[in-house]
Scaffold this motif. Sequence first.
Motif, PDB file in Angstrom:
ATOM      1  N   ALA A  24       0.233  -0.948  -0.237  1.00  0.00           N
ATOM      2  CA  ALA A  24       0.255   0.088   0.290  1.00  0.00           C
ATOM      3  C   ALA A  24       0.785   0.890  -0.022  1.00  0.00           C
ATOM      4  O   ALA A  24       0.382   2.655  -1.188  1.00  0.00           O
ATOM      5  N   PHE A  25       2.112   1.259   0.580  1.00  0.00           N
ATOM      6  CA  PHE A  25       2.470   2.284   0.652  1.00  0.00           C
ATOM      7  C   PHE A  25       3.689   2.520  -0.848  1.00  0.00           C
ATOM      8  O   PHE A  25       3.744   3.455  -1.040  1.00  0.00           O
ATOM      9  N   ARG A  26       3.824   1.900  -1.450  1.00  0.00           N
ATOM     10  CA  ARG A  26       4.839   1.700  -2.448  1.00  0.00           C
ATOM     11  C   ARG A  26       3.748   1.980  -3.727  1.00  0.00           C
ATOM     12  O   ARG A  26       3.442   2.541  -4.753  1.00  0.00           O
ATOM     13  N   ARG A  27       2.377   1.548  -3.490  1.00  0.00           N
ATOM     14  CA  ARG A  27       1.373   2.360  -4.323  1.00  0.00           C
ATOM     15  C   ARG A  27       1.443   3.879  -4.241  1.00  0.00           C
ATOM     16  O   ARG A  27       0.884   4.297  -5.349  1.00  0.00           O
ATOM     17  N   PHE A  30       3.906   5.736  -5.327  1.00  0.00           N
ATOM     18  CA  PHE A  30       3.688   5.618  -7.174  1.00  0.00           C
ATOM     19  C   PHE A  30       2.479   6.932  -7.482  1.00  0.00           C
ATOM     20  O   PHE A  30       2.818   7.735  -7.817  1.00  0.00           O
ATOM     21  N   LYS A  31       1.680   6.901  -6.731  1.00  0.00           N
ATOM     22  CA  LYS A  31       0.451   8.335  -6.949  1.00  0.00           C
ATOM     23  C   LYS A  31       1.269   9.397  -7.370  1.00  0.00           C
ATOM     24  O   LYS A  31       0.805   9.999  -7.223  1.00  0.00           O
ATOM     25  N   LEU A  32       1.709   9.221  -5.867  1.00  0.00           N
ATOM     26  CA  LEU A  32       2.475  10.746  -5.384  1.00  0.00           C
ATOM     27  C   LEU A  32       3.518  10.909  -6.465  1.00  0.00           C
ATOM     28  O   LEU A  32       2.937  12.412  -6.925  1.00  0.00           O
ATOM     29  N   ASP A 233      -2.915   5.633   4.973  1.00  0.00           N
ATOM     30  CA  ASP A 233      -2.671   4.615   6.500  1.00  0.00           C
ATOM     31  C   ASP A 233      -1.053   4.491   6.517  1.00  0.00           C
ATOM     32  O   ASP A 233      -0.216   4.931   6.992  1.00  0.00           O
ATOM     33  N   ALA A 234      -1.016   3.776   4.771  1.00  0.00           N
ATOM     34  CA  ALA A 234       0.715   3.700   4.931  1.00  0.00           C
ATOM     35  C   ALA A 234       1.366   4.012   5.246  1.00  0.00           C
ATOM     36  O   ALA A 234       2.592   4.270   5.392  1.00  0.00           O
ATOM     37  N   LEU A 235       1.007   5.682   3.792  1.00  0.00           N
ATOM     38  CA  LEU A 235       1.503   7.179   4.024  1.00  0.00           C
ATOM     39  C   LEU A 235       2.255   7.328   5.162  1.00  0.00           C
ATOM     40  O   LEU A 235       3.101   7.898   5.640  1.00  0.00           O
TER      41      LEU A 235
END
Length: 479
Positions: A24-27, A30-32, A233-235
């Motif tokens: 979830a953090f990697r996603r 990526f979006k950022l 949440d992950a970020l």
Amino acid sequence: MDIEKRKQDSSSETRVAAPNDEPAFRRALFKLDFIFLPAVTFIYFLNFLDRSNIGNAKAAGLLTDLNITSRQYSIALTVTYVPYIVVELPLTLLIKKVGPNILLPTLVVLWGIVTTFQGFVHDYHGLLVARFFLGCTEGAILPSSMAYLSTFYRRGDLAKRVALFFSATSLAGAFSGLLASAILNMAGIRGMKGWQWLFIIEGIFTCVYGFIAFAILPRAPTTAWFLSQPEKDALVAALAVDRPPAEDEQKLTLRAVLDVFSAPHMWNMALQFFSSGAMLYASAYFAPTIVGAIGYKGIKVQLYSVPPYVCSAAFALGSCWLSDYLKLRGPFIMLAAIVSVIGYAMFLGSTNPKTLYAALFLQVMGAYAVAPLQSTWMPNNLAPFYRRVTGITMGFVATNSGGILSTWLFPTNEAPRYHRGTSVLLGLSAAICFWTVLNMLYLHHQNRKRAAANGVEEDNSDVNDGVLGDRSVHFKYIL
């Protein structure tokens, strides 16, 4: 359970959760990188384009049409920086109160309006007024953007993103030449000069993007419209591991702002920012002039000023990627500064047009790689929030002070050799190497002291670390 205990327990849960939701953090990252970062970067692209396009206008006959001398031109450039420096800190300190998603787009629209009206000035005094208000509206853009980015990315992930952000300056330098070569062909339409159309078209485009930015930019990671709740949440969890959550709860007070002035590494970085500012803005304002002095004429002046900026973007991105990978800033700043030293030395030591043009490549590559690395190093090593924001802003105050110096380094009567200006920039780029070594030694010494004292002098809590920021023994400086 008391409040302090609950905060610690909550923080502990966050710290454990972060690595468990790595996908979830990697996603989120990526979006950022593909939505948020380009949106902020484009603001700085337009910012640098609209501030430095006066160099293209000068090469297109601005001085002759307005009956302006070389000295008056330098004064007009200097006038831009006076309000720019004055408004930087107060406006940037409003970023948390107003919200970066409101502050930044508002400033974009305002400076776009000023840029547009630059196309309608008819004399020297009109140009002075336009440049003054341009400085007022652009002053907080860079420090606010750096503070904004630092709240969305971890310290170790920041350099390559800042490099992409600063590549906007390289691309603006390159694109301004291409765009100018196209727009200047509009000379004569409605009885207006080519340089007038340059200001008008670029200003209108900036205003349009400013209104679009209101809809794109999120206020904080928790309100990013393009992230799902698990990604948010992950970020937030990953950012909490990187920095104590309590540091972002710091209140805006005079003491919180003045606190950074006791940090020796902030002053060291400010000296570096001053030097790189002179190098950076000298390239932006005078690259077309230097290309013309080498022997190129007309539209070729605009076109031949493009390749150095394209190469500088690639060099900056590569340097900052390695900087993040190795978690080192100082050695790469020294490398970039040395590249500039070689470029200035070549320019001073040769009369061959091809060598002079090659020297311009090295000058621009070094200057445009130093800037993002320094702009990452400063926020990396300052906390909590307002100590970091004030330090970032003071760095860019120093940058723009160097910009003031740059406006006086290349008077027309010293063409084509520009011996005085090039010599000053050679000295400043060499000085960056000295100050970088000094800063690395200081930070290394502090890290060793903290390693010895860790766990002895203070309680290991998020609240305590958040209040102390980079003065906590648990805070490790990045070299």
